[in-house]
Enzyme design. Structure first.
Site, PDB file in Angstrom:
ATOM      1  CB  SER B 139      -0.862  -0.048   1.391  1.00 19.98           C
ATOM      2  OG  SER B 139      -1.652   1.303   1.391  1.00 19.98           O
ATOM      3  CE1 TYR B 152      -3.738  -2.170   5.309  1.00 19.08           C
ATOM      4  CE2 TYR B 152      -3.226  -0.019   4.651  1.00 19.08           C
ATOM      5  CZ  TYR B 152      -3.703  -1.042   4.175  1.00 19.08           C
ATOM      6  OH  TYR B 152      -4.084  -1.378   2.912  1.00 19.08           O
TER       7      TYR B 152
END
Lengths: 461, 247
Positions: B139, B152
């Site tokens: 990501s 995250y």
């Protein structure tokens, strides 16, 4: 708040919350852009297991929304919640031997064709656009150019699964829960949320259609062309009429059959043309509609005779242009579709004359003879007789007044109107059109409703 | 000979769309995901859309203790791997992870430790067969830890580093490692969030990923491409300023 987990890891599926989003203004409209609705909430379930009876209860009044091709307000739920069913777009099973296909509710007819055509199968019934979901097609019990031999899509639905707010999740077919099966076909999404449905496809040997184009100049000509002996030779028949010509009817009759041999190539997936914004209102007037109708007529006349075309332009000429509805501009447009018994064909002449007198042009007038193949649906629109569908730019009071006049002609002819196309029919017209309404009402799920339903039933939710 | 594409986390939205592109080319697919019913739905869909063969294995990808067994099943079902796509992850709940160390560690396990474990098995297989593509969805959040989602971001950043390491190792064996860094994508993972103008459609993102996996040369790809420049700017923010930013 519990973290949203990817389905492949973490919390068990049955506790995964369906994420609501604030209704993004303007993204959930009907095809005619009239009327507009404001939804309290939009649900985006990604999986069938997220659609539970509790979800329905919690979000009442709720309505499932597919690809938004209903013209009026039967796909809207003003002030309520919409469940966007489009992400449920998986084809669960396709049996290429016997042509049965099981799809999640939001699979489009176009996607079914992409899977089916290369293996020699076709939709048993298709409306004039393939950009509709299977569940939406069932909820409106859609018909197509083969109604006289194939009936409605409901005639080819084997079974489906329905979630109801009373806690039931039911498989419905002609044998099992048959009352709900009948109520759901043409039931405008009000009897429960369809999770998946099984459709029986039709065998084809070619993706092409052998077609004939025949000009006609009176409704009598049209009825002769689509008379039973003539019509039976062609699986697909439809007529187009010019609505500005008043007394002088003129039209093009198209008829066709699947070619018996040829390539089994599905349609191209990408749509090349797009109408990127609403056209300004002045582009549509009596003159431009007259010019369009003339052009359409002359092109039809030029193609008079026999030709062989792919199924895509034959069935779905307008699917080539994305958002073609925007040519009608900000005010939107609507359609008036009625059916009358064949003996009452004079009503159509009357309708065209009233339209011509009012000077409100209509781009497309589509005329079709329905056959007598019965649909299992309680609330099915097609019935033996002739149907006429007319597109109109929406011009407020003027349009509503004209439609009210047309209603009188249709009512006198013992005809009916089609909810999928309607933004304005009266409660009286709805009741006249659907004699089995009372029987249907028993199956309406109390957690489900639509703008259309509240309007024609004159209830607040 | 059975060879094809392995998708780990096959029920994620991006993975489903990549699967459809592969199905359209009549490829063979091996799908792994936790939820059996959902996996079956995806497998049926890919078969109907043209896949030559679909093998579905239901397994909890977060459970590293079963990875050896899982990978043996994968190799048995598909002895020749053309490519492996690791596509699962969890956005998690940053606030909960700050409250509870267990939640934080569980997020790190889902997004990094378990992924590193599976990548190790996949790397060994590909290294042995001396060809193939190992594609890893990480990501843009892994490019810099931010106040709003650093748990995250940390896991995805570590995953990007791990992929970088594998790239250096597998290069000698002729195996390509592709690190994929999507920006926000309109998937169920972020359905509860407000969509910005930069939110990409899963179809477009999957299209870019599949094209790059099949015929590209990139080592690290940002999807959509402009995130490369946005993240370069965000990485360039000095710590003294970055620590004060709320996003």
């Amino acid at each position: 708040m519990q973290g949203k987990l990817d389905p492949s890891v973490g919390a068990p599926a049955n506790v995964a919350p369906v994420a609501p989003s604030p209704a993004r203004d303007g993204s959930y409209k009907s095809w005619g852009h009239y009327p507009l609705a404001t939804h309290r909430k939009i649900l985006h379930p990604a999986w069938m297991d997220e659609i539970t009876p509790e979800l329905l209860q919690r979000n009442a009044p709720l309505l499932a929304y597919g690809l938004g091709r209903s013209y009026g307000d039967s796909c809207l739920n003003d002030g309520g919640t919409l469940l966007d069913a489009r992400p449920l777009d998986r084809i669960l099973h396709f049996d290429a031997e016997n042509g049965s296909i099981v799809c999640e509710a939001g699979v489009s007819l176009g996607e079914i064709l992409l899977a089916a055509v290369p293996r020699g199968w076709f939709l048993p019934v298709t409306p004039g656009t393939k950009i509709v979901t299977l569940a939406g097609a069932i909820a409106n019990d859609v018909h197509g150019k083969n109604h006289h031999v194939g009936g409605t899509i409901g005639c080819h639905v084997e079974q489906f699964e329905l979630v109801r707010s009373d806690g039931q999740i039911l498989t419905c077919s002609r044998q099992e829960n048959k009352e709900l099966f009948a109520a759901t076909i043409g039931g405008l999404g009000l009897t429960g949320i369809i999770l998946w449905a099984e459709l029986k496809l039709k065998k084809i040997d070619s993706a092409e259609i052998e077609m004939d184009t025949v000009p006609f100049s009176t409704f009598e000509d049209f009825t002769r062309l689509s008379s039973d002996e003539e019509g039976a030779r062609y699986e697909y028949t439809v007529g187009w009429v010019d609505c500005l010509s008043g007394r002088k009817t003129r039209g093009i009759f198209m008829r066709g059959n699947h070619a018996t041999q040829g390539r089994l190539a599905a349609h191209p997936e990408k749509i090349k043309l797009n109408v990127p914004f609403n056209f300004p209102a002045f582009t549509l007037n009596k003159l431009s509609i007259w010019a369009f109708n003339n052009l359409y007529y002359l092109m039809g006349k030029r193609n008079e005779g026999h030709s062989r075309v792919h199924y895509d332009p034959f069935f779905y000429p307008l699917d080539k242009v994305d958002n073609w509805n925007r040519i009608y501009g900000q005010q939107g447009f609507t359609q008036y579709q009625c059916v009358v018994p064949e003996s009452e064909v004079a009503a159509f002449q009357e309708i065209l004359e009233r339209i011509a007198r009012g000077g409100q042009g209509s781009f497309l007038g589509v005329i079709k003879k329905f056959g007598n193949v019965p649909s299992p649906g309680l609330m099915s629109f097609p019935r033996p007789g002739l149907t006429l569908a007319l597109d109109f730019p929406f011009r407020g009071e003027k349009t509503l007044k004209l439609f009210a006049e047309l209603d009188e002609v249709v009512a006198a002819a013992k005809g009916a109107l089609y909810p999928a196309k309607d933004p304005r029919m009266s409660s009286r017209m709805f009741r006249l059109s659907y004699p089995r309404l009372e029987e249907f009402q028993r199956w309406v799920d109390p957690a489900l409703s639509s703008s259309f339903w509240r309007r024609v039933m004159e209830v607040s939710r | 000979m059975s060879q094809g594409l392995v998708i780990l986390g096959a029920t994620s939205k991006i993975a489903q769309e990549v699967g459809r592109l592969a199905a359209r080319e009549n490829r063979e697919l091996l799908l792994v995901a936790r939820n059996e019913d959902r996996l079956e739905a995806v497998a049926g869909d890919l078969l109907a859309r043209g896949a030559a063969r679909v093998v579905a294995i239901a397994a909890d990808l977060g459970d590293t203790s079963r990875h050896a067994e899982l990978w043996a099943q994968v190799e048995a079902a598909m002895p020749e791997l053309e490519s492996v796509l690791l596509a699962y992850g969890s956005l998690g709940d940053q606030a909960a992870a700050e409250q509870s160390v267990d939640v934080a560690l569980s997020e790190l396990n889902t997004n990094f430790t378990s992924a590193a474990s599976l990548l190790s098995y996949a790397a060994a297989s590909l290294e042995r067969q001396r060809r193939g593509v190992l594609a890893v969805i990480t990501s843009v959040a892994g490019d810099r830890a931010r106040r709003s989602n650093y748990v995250y971001g940390t896991a995805k950043g570590a995953l990007s580093l791990y992929a970088q390491g594998l790239r250096a190792r597998l290069f000698a064996a002729g195996v390509r490692v592709l690190t994929i860094k999507p920006g926000p994508v309109d998937t169920p993972m972020i359905a509860h969030m407000k969509k910005g103008a930069l939110t990409a459609s899963p179809q477009n993102v999957a299209g870019a990923i599949y094209r790059e996996m099949e015929s590209g040369k990139a080592e690290v790809m940002y999807v959509p491409f402009f995130w490369r420049y946005i993240m370069a700017l965000i990485r360039a923010i000095p710590e003294s300023v970055g620590k004060k930013l709320k996003f």
